[in-house]
Enzyme design. Structure first.
Site, mmCIF file in Angstrom:
data_model
loop_
_atom_site.group_PDB
_atom_site.id
_atom_site.type_symbol
_atom_site.label_atom_id
_atom_site.label_comp_id
_atom_site.label_asym_id
_atom_site.label_seq_id
_atom_site.Cartn_x
_atom_site.Cartn_y
_atom_site.Cartn_z
ATOM 1 C CB THR A 25 -48.583 52.454 26.701
ATOM 2 O OG1 THR A 25 -47.546 53.105 25.967
ATOM 3 C CG2 THR A 25 -48.801 51.098 26.068
ATOM 4 C CE1 TYR A 66 -45.576 48.323 28.507
ATOM 5 C CE2 TYR A 66 -45.195 50.092 26.928
ATOM 6 C CZ TYR A 66 -45.665 49.660 28.156
ATOM 7 O OH TYR A 66 -46.230 50.558 29.020
#
Ligand code: UDP
Length: 328
Positions: free
Chosen positions: A118, A142
Site C-alpha cells: 500500500t 496498517y
C-alpha cells in the site's frame, strides 16, 4: 495442465477480482479466506479453501493439495483507524499471518509471491508525487504492518530464494464491469461506496472530511485506480516471476489526482442523481494529497490501465451497486 495460484483473501474485494483475472488468463485460482471480512459468494472462479493464515497446518494441507505455482497474497486487515486503536490485531493477523504463509510456501517449494502492499507504507509526504524510491515512513499500524511484510519478503528472498513482486496500491475503486463481483465492506469506510449508498438512500448524506486543505477546492486529493486494472497488473507480475525476473516493487496508481469534490461531481454526472453532502471536519490521519509516480509499472511490466478514468470507475461501481449481488 492447469496452473493453480493460491489467492489469500480470495473472497474479498480485490482478491475476488484477482481470481476472475487469473481464471481469464488461464490459471486456476484457489481462494483461501477466513471469511472474517470476505464473502463466500464472491468465490466464483475456482475452488474455495476456508482457513486462517495463523493456522499453519491448514496452510500446509492446502499447499500439499493444490501445489500452486505462486501465491497472490491479499489477505489482511486494512482499516487505518482500527489499526491505530488495535495495533496488536494488525501485527498478529497481517505480519504473523504472512510469516506463517511464507514459511508454508517455502516448505512446499512455492517461491513466487505477488504481494498486496500500500501507499500507506510511504507515510505523510504531502504535495509530493510518490514513486517507488520515496522513503517509507508509515504513520499508522496498517502501513507499518505492510512495510514489515515487504521487509520479510526481502529477507526470505536473500535466504530462501523467494521471488516477490510487491504492488503498492493507491485508492482502489470500481467493480467488475459484468457485476459478478464488486466492493462490499462491513463496515464501509471508503468514499465511493459511501457516496453511492447516499445517492440511492441506503444511508444519509456523505460527509466530506475537511474542506480547508491546501488544495484548489479545499478537499483531499487521491489517485484512484480501477480494481480490474489493478488485478491485471497482478497477472503481469505473476508472469514476470514465471519468466524468472528479479523481485521488484511497483506502485499502482494513475498519476492523476482527484479531490473529494471532483469525485462527488463526477458521481452526479454518471448517476444523474443528486449527491447529498455535509461538509464536516477533517478525519484524523488523512494526508492532503496522495498521488502515485506510476511510470515503473507502465514501462517495465507493460501495464496499460484501461478503465481507470473517474467516470468509468464510478459507472462500474454504480452498476454493481444496483445489482442483486450487492444486497447481501
Ligand atoms: N472521504 C470523505 N468522506 C467519507 C470517506 C472518505 O470525505 O465518508 C475522503 C477521505 O478523507 C479521503 C478520500 O475521501 O480524502 C478517500 O478516502 P477513502 O477512505 O476512500 O480512502 P483512503 O484515501 O483513506 O485510503
Amino acid at each position: 495442465m492447469t496452473k493453480h495460484v493460491l489467492v489469500t483473501g480470495g473472497a474479498g474485494y480485490i482478491g475476488s477480482h484477482a481470481c476472475k483475472a487469473l481464471r481469464d488468463a488461464g490459471y486456476t485460482p484457489v481462494a483461501f479466506d477466513n471469511l472474517v471480512t470476505g464473502w463466500q459468494d464472491a468465490v466464483k472462479f475456482g475452488p474455495f479453501e476456508q482457513g486462517d493464515l495463523l493456522d499453519r497446518s491448514r496452510l500446509d494441507a492446502v499447499f500439499a493439495k493444490w501445489r500452486p505455482v505462486a501465491v497472490m497474497h491479499f489477505a489482511a486487515l486494512s482499516q487505518v483507524g482500527e489499526s491505530m486503536s488495535m495495533p496488536g490485531k494488525y501485527w498478529l493477523n497481517n505480519v504473523m499471518g504472512s510469516l506463517n504463509l511464507f514459511e508454508a510456501s517455502i516448505a512446499a517449494g512455492c517461491l513466487n509471491v505477488v504481494f498486496s502492499s500500500t501507499c500507506a507504507t510511504y507515510g505523510d509526504h504531502d504535495n509530493v508525487v510518490l514513486d517507488e524510491t520515496t522513503p517509507q515512513h508509515p504513520i499508522n499500524a496498517y502501513g507499518a504492518s505492510k512495510r514489515a511484510i515487504e521487509d520479510m519478503l526481502r529477507d526470505f528472498g536473500a535466504s530462501n530464494g523467494v521471488n516477490a513482486v510487491v504492488f503498492r496500491y493507491f485508492n482502489v475503486a470500481g467493480a467488475d464491469p459484468e457485476a459478478e463481483v464488486g466492493e462490499f465492506h462491513r463496515p464501509e469506510t471508503h468514499l465511493i461506496p459511501l457516496m453511492l449508498d447516499a445517492i440511492d438512500g441506503k444511508r444519509g448524506a456523505l460527509t466530506i472530511f475537511g474542506t480547508d486543505y491546501d488544495t484548489p477546492d479545499g478537499t483531499c486529493i487521491r489517485d484512484y485506480v480501477h480494481v480490474c486494472d489493478l488485478v491485471d497488473a497482478h497477472v503481469l507480475g505473476l508472469k514476470w516471476l514465471e519468466d524468472g525476473r528479479e523481485s521488484r516493487v511497483f506502485n499502482l496508481g494513475t498519476g492523476m489526482g482527484f479531490s473529494v469534490r471532483e469525485v462527488v461531481s463526477a458521481s452526479r454526472t454518471v448517476t444523474n442523481r443528486d449527491v447529498p453532502i455535509i461538509e464536516g471536519e477533517r478525519r484524523a490521519g488523512d494526508c492532503t494529497r496522495l498521488v502515485s509516480g506510476s511510470s515503473r509499472a507502465v514501462q517495465e511490466l507493460g501495464w496499460r490501465p484501461k478503465r481507470s478514468d473517474m467516470a468509468t470507475m464510478i459507472a462500474d461501481a454504480w452498476r454493481w451497486h444496483q445489482s442483486g449481488s450487492y444486497e447481501r
